[in-house]
Design a protein around this motif. Sequence first.
Motif, PDB file in Angstrom:
ATOM      1  N   PHE A 157      53.022  69.305  44.741  1.00 45.25           N
ATOM      2  CA  PHE A 157      52.377  68.610  45.864  1.00 45.25           C
ATOM      3  C   PHE A 157      53.280  68.623  47.093  1.00 45.25           C
ATOM      4  CE2 PHE A 157      51.888  64.363  47.956  1.00 45.25           C
ATOM      5  CZ  PHE A 157      50.676  64.604  48.584  1.00 45.25           C
ATOM      6  N   HIS A 158      54.540  68.255  46.914  1.00 47.32           N
ATOM      7  CA  HIS A 158      55.484  68.299  48.040  1.00 47.32           C
ATOM      8  C   HIS A 158      55.628  69.726  48.566  1.00 47.32           C
ATOM      9  CE1 HIS A 158      56.573  64.158  47.758  1.00 47.32           C
ATOM     10  NE2 HIS A 158      57.260  64.253  46.633  1.00 47.32           N
ATOM     11  N   GLY A 159      55.657  70.701  47.654  1.00 48.62           N
ATOM     12  CA  GLY A 159      55.809  72.087  48.059  1.00 48.62           C
ATOM     13  C   GLY A 159      54.611  72.603  48.843  1.00 48.62           C
ATOM     14  N   ALA A 179      42.352  75.579  46.716  1.00 43.06           N
ATOM     15  CA  ALA A 179      41.672  76.054  45.516  1.00 43.06           C
ATOM     16  C   ALA A 179      42.654  75.965  44.354  1.00 43.06           C
ATOM     17  CB  ALA A 179      41.188  77.497  45.704  1.00 43.06           C
ATOM     18  N   VAL A 180      42.372  75.096  43.408  1.00 45.25           N
ATOM     19  CA  VAL A 180      43.284  74.817  42.299  1.00 45.25           C
ATOM     20  C   VAL A 180      42.779  75.514  41.045  1.00 45.25           C
ATOM     21  CG1 VAL A 180      44.357  73.022  40.879  1.00 45.25           C
ATOM     22  CG2 VAL A 180      43.907  72.587  43.310  1.00 45.25           C
ATOM     23  N   GLN A 181      43.598  76.416  40.528  1.00 43.98           N
ATOM     24  CA  GLN A 181      43.282  77.122  39.282  1.00 43.98           C
ATOM     25  C   GLN A 181      44.003  76.428  38.135  1.00 43.98           C
ATOM     26  OE1 GLN A 181      45.244  80.903  38.512  1.00 43.98           O
ATOM     27  NE2 GLN A 181      43.278  81.823  37.992  1.00 43.98           N
ATOM     28  N   SER A 185      47.223  69.048  32.616  1.00 50.20           N
ATOM     29  CA  SER A 185      48.158  67.989  32.982  1.00 50.20           C
ATOM     30  C   SER A 185      48.735  68.197  34.374  1.00 50.20           C
ATOM     31  CB  SER A 185      49.297  67.930  31.957  1.00 50.20           C
ATOM     32  OG  SER A 185      50.301  67.032  32.356  1.00 50.20           O
ATOM     33  N   VAL A 186      49.164  69.417  34.685  1.00 55.12           N
ATOM     34  CA  VAL A 186      49.785  69.684  35.984  1.00 55.12           C
ATOM     35  C   VAL A 186      48.742  69.860  37.074  1.00 55.12           C
ATOM     36  CG1 VAL A 186      51.204  71.317  37.282  1.00 55.12           C
ATOM     37  CG2 VAL A 186      51.869  70.650  34.970  1.00 55.12           C
ATOM     38  N   GLY A 187      47.795  70.785  36.859  1.00 51.79           N
ATOM     39  CA  GLY A 187      46.791  71.040  37.882  1.00 51.79           C
ATOM     40  C   GLY A 187      45.922  69.831  38.172  1.00 51.79           C
ATOM     41  N   GLY A 188      45.579  69.077  37.121  1.00 57.81           N
ATOM     42  CA  GLY A 188      44.776  67.875  37.332  1.00 57.81           C
ATOM     43  C   GLY A 188      45.540  66.806  38.098  1.00 57.81           C
ATOM     44  N   GLY A 189      46.813  66.626  37.732  1.00 56.05           N
ATOM     45  CA  GLY A 189      47.634  65.663  38.464  1.00 56.05           C
ATOM     46  C   GLY A 189      47.817  66.065  39.908  1.00 56.05           C
ATOM     47  N   LEU A 190      48.016  67.354  40.154  1.00 62.98           N
ATOM     48  CA  LEU A 190      48.146  67.856  41.516  1.00 62.98           C
ATOM     49  C   LEU A 190      46.871  67.608  42.307  1.00 62.98           C
ATOM     50  CD1 LEU A 190      49.459  69.567  43.771  1.00 62.98           C
ATOM     51  CD2 LEU A 190      48.535  71.590  42.605  1.00 62.98           C
ATOM     52  N   ALA A 259      50.663  78.734  46.418  1.00 68.03           N
ATOM     53  CA  ALA A 259      51.663  77.733  46.030  1.00 68.03           C
ATOM     54  C   ALA A 259      51.129  76.954  44.837  1.00 68.03           C
ATOM     55  CB  ALA A 259      51.959  76.781  47.190  1.00 68.03           C
ATOM     56  N   GLY A 260      51.718  77.203  43.673  1.00 75.32           N
ATOM     57  CA  GLY A 260      51.239  76.520  42.476  1.00 75.32           C
ATOM     58  C   GLY A 260      52.278  76.497  41.384  1.00 75.32           C
TER      59      GLY A 260
END
Length: 353
Positions: A157-159, A179-181, A185-190, A259-260
């Motif tokens: 998120f900061h990045g 667009a979140v692929q 745990s990580v993608g959902g939290g982001l 960025a992911g």
Amino acid sequence: MTAFWTEPDYDDHELVQLVRDPKSGLTAIIALHSTHLGPGAGGTRFWHYAQPGDALRDALRLSRGMSYKNAMAGLPMGGGKAVILADAARSKTPELLAAFGDAVDALGGRYVTAEDVGISEADMVAVSARTAHVSGLPVADGAAGGDPGPFTAMGIFHGIKAAVRHKLGRGDMAGVHVAVQGTGSVGGGLARLLARDGARLTLADINQDRAAALAEELGGEAVSSDAIMSVACDVFSPNALGAILDDEGIARLEAPIVAGGANNQLARAHHGAQLAARGILYAPDYVINAGGIISVALEYLCRRDGQPCDINEVRKRIAQIPVRLEQIWQESEQTGISPDLVADRMAQKLIGR
């Protein structure tokens, strides 16, 4: 399985070990890339691989990435990774986890493990019954450690905010289309962090129901996992499995920023230059996704040394991720070298290579 030293991804790894325990059904690979800065730290991936060679390549690439990640995060840890070759049913038993814990313990502290894809906090608790060289364990409120996923999401998120500021000149995320692929745990939290800051979201996951439910919760849109890389957006954020940025994937992108949190996003080394040639700003994966390892590394070091570890120290270190990214992007622009190679050279210098 092919000889590991003939693999293109073999990079003078210090140790590549095949672990077999027929009684429990365990087949695993533990790879140590470098212990120059300290014990090799990196999570364990539990995955069903179509071919054993795929597991070997994963272990080699991921362990090298952990060397670079830990070095760039300023941690006194080297790089290691383990992959457990799950059967088609992804059977996971207490006996299998115990056998894996014994294999980690036999390395005498050269490798410190934690969660990765397919492995839970509860699994790490089971492994910890057999070895002290494990992290990502439950901790008291206010202490560093536990599930690394939320800390990884925080760093990404900061990045992303830093990338939007650098590439788009935007000081906030209001209306920025991401667009979140991957919505685990990580993608959902982001996604939740981005939504809180006003970003517009398009989500996709191999589990379409999970993506649809999260999109409804956050007021976003869900698309198929096949369509997400072609979405016209401001930021494409890969947070599932790696090697998606190949010739075909890069050609499909309609975003000025990638960025992911997925590990090893570039299928091959030259794909970083392809992104740069298209004018796409790339956040090197092992720099932007370091939040989780920062948390579990500090947890492990504090426990080993008998010291308390405040979660605020984790947050302070995660807040440095945008600083490192900005350094990389500035040097890339000054030299004409793609950001991935700039980051690699920085990391290699830190680990003495």
